[in-house]
Write a protein that holds these residues in place. Structure first.
Motif, short mmCIF file in Angstrom:
data_model
loop_
_atom_site.label_atom_id
_atom_site.label_comp_id
_atom_site.label_asym_id
_atom_site.label_seq_id
_atom_site.Cartn_x
_atom_site.Cartn_y
_atom_site.Cartn_z
N LYS A 16 -7.34 -79.41 -90.37
CA LYS A 16 -6.87 -80.54 -89.58
C LYS A 16 -5.84 -79.97 -88.38
N LEU A 17 -6.20 -80.56 -87.20
CA LEU A 17 -5.29 -80.10 -86.12
C LEU A 17 -4.33 -81.04 -85.60
N ALA A 18 -4.56 -82.32 -86.04
CA ALA A 18 -3.50 -83.37 -85.75
C ALA A 18 -4.05 -84.78 -86.32
N TYR A 21 -10.11 -82.72 -86.20
CA TYR A 21 -10.45 -81.37 -87.28
C TYR A 21 -11.25 -80.41 -86.33
N ALA A 22 -10.95 -79.18 -86.96
CA ALA A 22 -11.92 -78.16 -86.37
C ALA A 22 -12.80 -77.87 -87.58
N LEU A 23 -13.92 -77.66 -87.24
CA LEU A 23 -15.08 -77.45 -88.38
C LEU A 23 -15.77 -76.04 -88.04
N TYR A 24 -15.69 -75.21 -89.05
CA TYR A 24 -16.49 -73.99 -88.65
C TYR A 24 -17.45 -73.49 -90.02
N ALA A 82 -16.71 -77.23 -84.37
CA ALA A 82 -17.17 -78.34 -83.71
C ALA A 82 -15.77 -78.97 -83.89
N VAL A 83 -15.20 -79.82 -83.24
CA VAL A 83 -14.30 -80.82 -83.08
C VAL A 83 -14.65 -81.96 -83.30
N ARG A 84 -14.16 -82.53 -84.52
CA ARG A 84 -14.31 -83.96 -84.95
C ARG A 84 -13.26 -84.95 -85.12
N ILE A 85 -13.43 -86.23 -84.66
CA ILE A 85 -12.44 -87.25 -84.94
C ILE A 85 -12.85 -88.30 -85.91
N LEU A 114 -7.99 -69.82 -80.76
CA LEU A 114 -8.19 -71.09 -80.19
C LEU A 114 -7.91 -72.23 -81.18
N ILE A 115 -8.19 -72.02 -82.07
CA ILE A 115 -7.95 -73.07 -83.29
C ILE A 115 -6.30 -73.40 -83.45
N ASP A 116 -5.68 -72.38 -83.40
CA ASP A 116 -4.16 -72.42 -83.42
C ASP A 116 -3.80 -73.12 -82.18
N HIS A 117 -4.24 -72.97 -81.09
CA HIS A 117 -3.84 -73.33 -79.81
C HIS A 117 -4.10 -74.82 -79.71
N LEU A 118 -5.24 -75.25 -80.24
CA LEU A 118 -5.60 -76.73 -80.08
C LEU A 118 -4.66 -77.54 -81.27
N ALA A 119 -4.31 -76.94 -82.24
CA ALA A 119 -3.38 -77.60 -83.18
C ALA A 119 -2.12 -77.80 -82.82
#
Length: 298
Positions: A157-159, A268-271, A142-145, A284-289
């Protein structure tokens, strides 16, 4: 009939509460999904679903069976993932969810180069502004803001995404440009109800915090809607950077109180903590970060 396939069909129907939706998820006909579930019920000699013309719901036995099915299927998927990982290329499904406005714009833009680089990855993206259960929906990510609510999920945390106060030049020409946070009391403000404290706006300058209690003329849970209203001259909006980024660059919106800092939102990326983090999901998580941290600098 393969037992694993019948279990997958059962889990998909349970998640979607629909044979038709489960068929679309699995790439099977509704008739075949129904056949799989009927075969499973026949083998188990019990009814797993209550069926009416309008709804499908689990029986008590079905609920108990679902709880045991999921870890078995996840282990099978992990075995498949291990084989794929040994082969080198990223491959296999990724099921993720994100807010509609963010998911259909900035997240999609970030996903395109990843999917182009890894064509064997199969993406299933569920966009919704409602909070969905990652575990119950069988999702990987899940990607959350914004501020995170209490959760058993692992968060990375991605950013950081700045909150931006903005209004159209037309509105500011008609109503004046506020010089301090306190001056916002005389302006029409557009409030984002997704914030933990929607009616409280915080500003920072020279080590001093300014806490302003707002009574917004318009309240919405959609940052994109508030951005459009601000562009239309209805008032001053406090919003995440992503829905106003283009309008600020093109001059449709203007920063308000640019000398004051505001709070930031985390992306955030949540899993789930008990699920094997596959190589494709880690990638994918590393790419999005990398994509998001490079993009959102205020």
């Amino acid at each position: 009939m393969d037992k694993i396939e019948t279990m997958r069909a059962f889990v998909a129907v349970a998640q979607d509460q629909s044979f038709t939706a489960a068929g679309k998820r699995l790439g099977l006909s509704t008739k075949l999904v129904s056949k799989y579930v009927q075969h499973l019920e026949s083998q188990l000699k019990t009814q797993l679903f209550n069926r009416t013309t309008r709804s499908v719901s689990l029986t008590d036995v079905g609920t108990a069976y679902l709880e045991r099915c999921r870890p078995i299927l996840e282990q099978m998927d992990e075995l498949d993932d291990l084989v794929r990982e040994k082969q080198g290329a990223l491959a296999g499904p990724i099921r993720l969810t994100a807010p509609t406005g963010f998911g259909s714009t900035k997240l999609t833009e970030a996903l395109i180069p990843f999917l182009q680089a890894h064509p064997s990855v199969e993406l299933d993206m569920k966009l919704t502004d409602s909070r969905v259960s990652v575990v119950e929906e069988g999702l990987d990510l899940a990607v959350r803001i914004g501020a995170l609510r209490d959760s058993a999920l692992i968060a990375r945390k991605l950013a950081d995404m700045p909150l931006v106060l903005s209004a159209s030049p037309d509105y500011l020409n008609r109503n004046g440009r506020p010089r301090s946070p306190e001056a916002l009391a005389t302006h029409t403000c557009l409030v984002n109800s997704n914030q933990m404290e929607p009616n409280i706006w915080r500003f920072y300058r020279s080590g001093k915090e300014h806490v302003i209690r707002m009574q917004g003329a318009v309240t919405s849970n959609s940052p994109a809607a508030l951005a459009r209203m601000a562009i239309g001259g209805l008032g001053i909006a406090m919003s995440p950077f992503y829905p106003v980024e283009t309008a600020l660059r093109d001059g449709q919106l203007e920063r308000v109180l640019p000398d004051y800092a505001t709070d930031t939102y985390g992306v955030y990326a949540l899993y789930p903590p008990n699920r094997h983090l596959t190589r494709r999901l880690r990638a994918l998580i590393d790419h999005l970060a990398a994509e998001f941290s490079a993009r959102w600098t205020d």
